[in-house]
Design an enzyme around this catalytic site. Structure first.
Site, mmCIF file in Angstrom:
data_model
loop_
_atom_site.group_PDB
_atom_site.id
_atom_site.type_symbol
_atom_site.label_atom_id
_atom_site.label_comp_id
_atom_site.label_asym_id
_atom_site.label_seq_id
_atom_site.Cartn_x
_atom_site.Cartn_y
_atom_site.Cartn_z
ATOM 1 N N ARG A 57 -6.368 7.535 -13.844
ATOM 2 C CA ARG A 57 -5.593 6.787 -14.842
ATOM 3 C C ARG A 57 -6.490 6.368 -16.022
ATOM 4 O O ARG A 57 -6.023 6.239 -17.144
ATOM 5 C CB ARG A 57 -4.886 5.585 -14.216
ATOM 6 C CG ARG A 57 -3.667 5.153 -15.008
ATOM 7 C CD ARG A 57 -2.911 4.027 -14.330
ATOM 8 N NE ARG A 57 -1.733 4.455 -13.610
ATOM 9 C CZ ARG A 57 -0.540 4.703 -14.177
ATOM 10 N NH1 ARG A 57 -0.373 4.590 -15.476
ATOM 11 N NH2 ARG A 57 0.484 5.091 -13.443
ATOM 12 N N PHE B 244 -4.793 -0.471 -13.326
ATOM 13 C CA PHE B 244 -5.231 0.644 -12.476
ATOM 14 C C PHE B 244 -6.150 1.627 -13.204
ATOM 15 O O PHE B 244 -5.923 2.827 -13.223
ATOM 16 C CB PHE B 244 -3.965 1.360 -11.973
ATOM 17 C CG PHE B 244 -4.130 2.092 -10.665
ATOM 18 C CD1 PHE B 244 -4.220 1.410 -9.459
ATOM 19 C CD2 PHE B 244 -4.140 3.491 -10.625
ATOM 20 C CE1 PHE B 244 -4.337 2.094 -8.252
ATOM 21 C CE2 PHE B 244 -4.260 4.177 -9.426
ATOM 22 C CZ PHE B 244 -4.351 3.475 -8.240
ATOM 23 N N GLU C 237 2.500 -4.047 -15.287
ATOM 24 C CA GLU C 237 1.098 -3.914 -15.681
ATOM 25 C C GLU C 237 0.847 -3.918 -17.191
ATOM 26 O O GLU C 237 -0.165 -4.462 -17.643
ATOM 27 C CB GLU C 237 0.501 -2.631 -15.089
ATOM 28 C CG GLU C 237 0.405 -2.637 -13.582
ATOM 29 C CD GLU C 237 0.138 -1.233 -13.055
ATOM 30 O OE1 GLU C 237 1.079 -0.415 -13.033
ATOM 31 O OE2 GLU C 237 -1.013 -0.958 -12.700
HETATM 32 N N1 MTE Z 1 3.271 -10.332 -10.903
HETATM 33 C C1 MTE Z 1 3.058 -11.291 -9.979
HETATM 34 N N2 MTE Z 1 3.596 -12.498 -10.160
HETATM 35 N N3 MTE Z 1 2.304 -11.029 -8.867
HETATM 36 C C2 MTE Z 1 1.714 -9.808 -8.662
HETATM 37 O O1 MTE Z 1 1.036 -9.606 -7.655
HETATM 38 N N4 MTE Z 1 1.343 -7.531 -9.546
HETATM 39 C C3 MTE Z 1 1.290 -6.711 -10.749
HETATM 40 C C4 MTE Z 1 2.614 -6.796 -11.503
HETATM 41 N N5 MTE Z 1 2.992 -8.156 -11.688
HETATM 42 C C5 MTE Z 1 1.914 -8.791 -9.648
HETATM 43 C C6 MTE Z 1 2.739 -9.101 -10.756
HETATM 44 C C7 MTE Z 1 1.017 -5.312 -10.460
HETATM 45 S S1 MTE Z 1 -0.575 -4.819 -10.241
HETATM 46 C C8 MTE Z 1 2.010 -4.372 -10.398
HETATM 47 S S2 MTE Z 1 1.673 -2.745 -10.139
HETATM 48 C C9 MTE Z 1 3.423 -4.741 -10.555
HETATM 49 O O2 MTE Z 1 3.613 -6.142 -10.737
HETATM 50 C C10 MTE Z 1 4.163 -4.274 -9.305
HETATM 51 O O3 MTE Z 1 5.486 -4.639 -9.294
HETATM 52 P P1 MTE Z 1 6.615 -3.827 -10.083
HETATM 53 O O4 MTE Z 1 6.389 -2.387 -9.810
HETATM 54 O O5 MTE Z 1 7.856 -4.358 -9.508
HETATM 55 O O6 MTE Z 1 6.426 -4.158 -11.535
HETATM 56 N N1 HPA Z 2 -0.765 3.428 -10.083
HETATM 57 C C1 HPA Z 2 -0.857 2.424 -9.205
HETATM 58 N N2 HPA Z 2 -1.102 2.589 -7.941
HETATM 59 C C2 HPA Z 2 -1.274 3.836 -7.498
HETATM 60 C C3 HPA Z 2 -1.193 4.925 -8.350
HETATM 61 C C4 HPA Z 2 -0.917 4.715 -9.720
HETATM 62 O O1 HPA Z 2 -0.819 5.631 -10.544
HETATM 63 N N3 HPA Z 2 -1.434 6.018 -7.625
HETATM 64 C C5 HPA Z 2 -1.663 5.583 -6.367
HETATM 65 N N4 HPA Z 2 -1.559 4.269 -6.291
HETATM 66 MO MO1 MOS Z 3 -0.553 -2.447 -9.336
HETATM 67 S S1 MOS Z 3 -2.554 -2.261 -9.752
HETATM 68 O O1 MOS Z 3 -0.291 -0.727 -9.424
HETATM 69 O O2 MOS Z 3 -0.608 -2.807 -7.683
#
Ligand code: MTE
Ligand code: HPA
Ligand code: MOS
Length: 750
Positions: free
Chosen positions: A304, A338, A706
């Site tokens: 990524r 990521f 993210e």
């Molecule tokens: N928001 C809160 N409050 N707590 C979390 O742990 N994780 C983040 C983001 N927002 C997180 C958060 C990360 S790393 C990701 S990948 C996404 O939420 C995952 O959830 P989603 O796919 O539903 O957005």
């Molecule tokens: N994003 C976040 N988490 C992951 C991914 C990605 O692209 N691939 C594997 N785990």
């Molecule tokens: Mo989020 S770093 O893809 O859990």
């Protein structure tokens, strides 16, 4: 719709792992871990610990019936160290005791002797010594070598970013209980219930069907529990298998900070070339990823970084190469963005470098090079639905970039001991797991005979409010009151083979699977209603708990229709499956169409630096974000504010400090500083861009988890500008975090 967890959270009634009532006879697991960052184990003496009253057993690699292996992508990480250790905090044994206190006491009594080996903590040193986790990868477009001669300006340098502790409020943990016939139920604070199930099955040498993994919610994950929730859950399950007693393993904060991996630090080289009009002609970068002692998710994170190496800019000639470097730190792991933020920081540094040398504001260079529809990303995907110019124009209309710069310049002319700086930070973040097969999800929906509804999906609630979004989707599909719907825990027996909750794609993937299930049920119920009313199904509608026929109330409620359908023996349960269409990627050619879509945005950041002390305040962040059509604005705003501040923390104050023995010195909240109420921007304004959105996002509501973290990168460059306003000759390396110490040294550098 209101966040369904708000009340539970503020009243303390929400259930987290440590709130699950423990069964009588539960054993508590405490992990004996390595105090040596690299070495061989000469001897271990458990005898004193075992004699302590209340210590039940101590498990080591010898007790594992299956494979002593937890590596998710590569099999390079043992659950318990056997004869070698590769980082401080590496698990060696699990003490099972009648209380945590006894377990901690026993841990002090274990005697171990190591022969130390060479310790590497620097990724460039690891690369030079050939210590790579896996082979490097390169993305290319155009012809870089031939392009340098066409450039009017070329700049070269290095740019480094530090790691970041996840600091989820709830530390890592799991609770496993024996079921009958050798089956085990594992409650885990994990983003990846299937990863826990699959890995535990391998270690315990049982089938995945023997293990049930359940997740109610997480007190934050931020990527730190995508892969690294697994070891504790596997240890608890192993404890159950061996003792036939319930086993609970919950890490204390300092153990958690010491033992778990973090955001990958990167050290990078860049070379950027412009034509006379400041269009970027060529870009070359080499990334040295500090992977830590095992692969964990590093291959995917590194990928990524390459995908986001050009951030929001079109570069016709590019070559970017990344090395995953093996060091003696805990294996680094997923963290919001990521690897993307690390890649973006480097090209932003390269642009800043040009700006400093040529005296052209960075935002003028940025503006000229924004991606537009039809541009090719280095990985072959053709940009479409790009909102960058739209975002830029909206920021300019609403917040006036030139006027902001003038106001700052005026301030700086009249103030000596304090200086202001500003920056613009555009973002383009690809949505989808970069590994195509992971882009699938399922949802299971039951309509109970009284008309209430139960939903299970593969989504894990970790504060991002995905459960609220799921409930909203179902309430909308059935047009019933949200209070009639229950969102079940995430459980591998109801929804199997799930991808982790990650990549910001959870609401899209699980939400679309849920829509499919709901739509199939709605179709069946419509048939039942149409039959009863003697009309065609296309004239039936559901609205606010009522059934409409040709737009008029048909005299039947949702509950009555469900009851009738049940008596007609209509199936009131459905499983929906969704797999993102159109995406593909070829790792041999490094070309394809990996992302369903991109999320765009632009942040304007202003800071004030105290030039006597080196301290600073973020005065404001005004940003325009591409939500698509947000399905829940208050939830999405929460994600933007949280992500932004987490990004500012990473860029400015969060500093991990390891000594040359590989020991983490910043292992508690007194030594590791995270943003608090005083450090957040005084003003945060979030506006949306006008757009028709994309159907690849659920309800056209784009992923939001993210991307906002990367707005925080703007704070770094705004501080950099303020320091230069004080000292135009300041020697400033691109080296995040920009701590107060570094600012002070920069202000008075010569
Ligand atoms: N928001 C809160 N409050 N707590 C979390 O742990 N994780 C983040 C983001 N927002 C997180 C958060 C990360 S790393 C990701 S990948 C996404 O939420 C995952 O959830 P989603 O796919 O539903 O957005
Ligand atoms: N994003 C976040 N988490 C992951 C991914 C990605 O692209 N691939 C594997 N785990
Ligand atoms: Mo989020 S770093 O893809 O859990």
């Amino acid at each position: 719709m209101k966040n369904i967890d708000s009340e539970g959270h503020v009243t303390g009634k929400s259930i987290y792992l440590d709130d699950i009532p423990t069964i009588n006879g539960t054993l508590y697991g405490v992990i004996f871990n390595s105090s040596c960052a690299h070495g061989t184990i000469d001897s271990i003496d458990y005898s004193k610990a075992l004699k302590l009253v209340g210590v039940h057993r101590i498990l080591t690699y010898k007790d594992i019936p299956g494979e002593n292996q937890i590596g998710g992508i590569f099999p390079d990480e043992p659950l318990f160290a056997k004869s070698e250790v590769h980082f401080q905090g590496q698990p060696i044994a699990l003490i099972l005791a009648e209380s945590e206190e006894i377990g901690f006491h026993a841990r002090e009594l274990i005697e171990i002797a190591f022969t130390e080996r060479e310790i590497i903590v620097d990724p460039r040193e690891a690369q030079e010594k050939g210590e790579l986790i896996f082979p490097p990868r390169t993305f290319k477009l155009g012809n870089v070598e031939d392009s340098w001669s066409n450039c009017t300006h070329i700049f070269e340098g290095t740019a480094d970013t530090g790691g970041q502790e996840h600091l989820y409020i709830e530390t890592q943990g799991a609770y496993a209980v024996p079921l009958e016939n050798g089956n085990i139920k594992i409650s885990s604070s994990t983003q990846g219930p299937t990863a826990v199930q699959r890995t535990a099955a391998k270690v315990l040498q049982v089938g995945m069907h023997n293990l049930e993994v359940d997740v109610v919610r997480l007190g934050g994950g931020f990527g730190g529990k995508e892969d690294q929730a697994t070891p504790w859950a596997v240890m608890a399950a192993l404890g159950v298998q061996i003792t036939n007693k319930p086993v609970k393993v919950v890490l204390h904060r300092m153990d958690d900070m010491k033992m778990t991996g973090k955001r990958h630090p990167y050290s990078s080289d860049y070379k950027i070339g412009f034509d006379s009009d400041m269009k970027i002609i060529a870009y070359e970068a080499t990334f040295f990823q500090n992977a830590g002692a095992a692969a964990d998710l590093s291959p995917a994170v590194m990928e990524r970084t390459l995908f986001h190496a050009t951030n929001s800019y079109f570069v016709p000639n590019i070559i970017v190469k990344a090395y995953s470097c093996k060091t003696n730190l805990p294996p680094n792991t997923a963290f919001r963005g990521f690897g993307g933020p690390q890649g973006m920081f480097v090209i932003e540094s390269a642009i800043m470098h040009a700006s400093n040398k040529l005296g052209i504001p960075a935002y003028e260079i940025q503006r000229k090079n924004l991606i537009v529809d039809g541009n090719e990303f280095p990985y072959g995907q053709i940009a479409d639905g790009v909102e960058l110019t739209n975002c830029w124009n909206t920021v300019d209309t609403k917040f006036d970039i030139a006027a902001t710069q003038n106001r700052i310049t005026d301030y700086n002319t009249t103030n000596h001991a304090s200086k202001k700086g500003m920056s613009l930070m555009p973002i383009s973040f690809g949505i989808s797991f970069t590994k195509t097969p992971m882009n699938q999800a399922r949802a299971l929906v039951h309509i109970y005979s009284d008309g209430s509804v139960g939903i299970s999906t593969g989504a894990v609630e970790m504060g991002q409010s995905v459960n609220t979004k799921m409930l909203q989707i179902a309430a909308q599909a059935f047009s019933i009151d949200p209070s009639r719907i229950r969102l079940e825990s995430t459980n591998t027996t109801r929804v199997a083979n799930t991808s982790p909750t990650a990549a910001s794609a959870t609401a899209d993937l699980n939400g679309k699977a849920l829509q499919k299930a709901c739509n199939a049920l709605t179709d069946r119920l419509k048939e039942s209603a149409a039959k009863k009313l003697g009309v065609s199904t296309k004239h039936i509608e559901f609205k606010s708990n009522r059934i409409l026929s040709n737009g008029n109330d048909a005299g039947i409620s949702w509950n009555e229709l469900v009851d009738q359908a049940f008596l007609e023996r209509v199936c009131l349960t459905e499983n929906g499956h969704y797999a993102t269409p159109k995406i593909h990627y070829n790792k041999e050619t490094e070309k394809g169409h990996p992302f369903a879509y991109h999320v765009f945005g632009l942040a304007l950041t202003e800071v004030t630096v105290d030039c006597l002390r080196g301290t600073y305040d973020v005065d404001s962040v005004k940003l325009v974000h591409d939500f698509g059509k947000s399905m829940n604005l208050s939830v999405d705003l929460g994600q933007i504010e949280g992500g932004l501040i987490q990004g500012i923390g990473w860029m400015t104050m969060e500093e991990l400090s390891y000594n040359n023995q590989g020991r983490l010195l910043s292992n508690s909240l007194s030594t590791y500083k995270v943003p608090d109420i005083y450090s957040i921007p005084k003003e945060v304004i979030v506006e949306h861009v006008e757009t028709s959105g994309t159907d690849m996002a659920v309800l056209k509501s784009k992923a939001v988890g993210e991307p906002p973290l990367m707005y925080g990168i703007g704070a770094y460059f705004a501080i950099n500008n303020a320091v230069q306003a004080f000292n135009p000759k300041a020697k400033l390396a691109f080296d995040a975090p920009f701590t107060h110490e570094k600012v002070l040294m920069g202000l008075y550098s010569k």
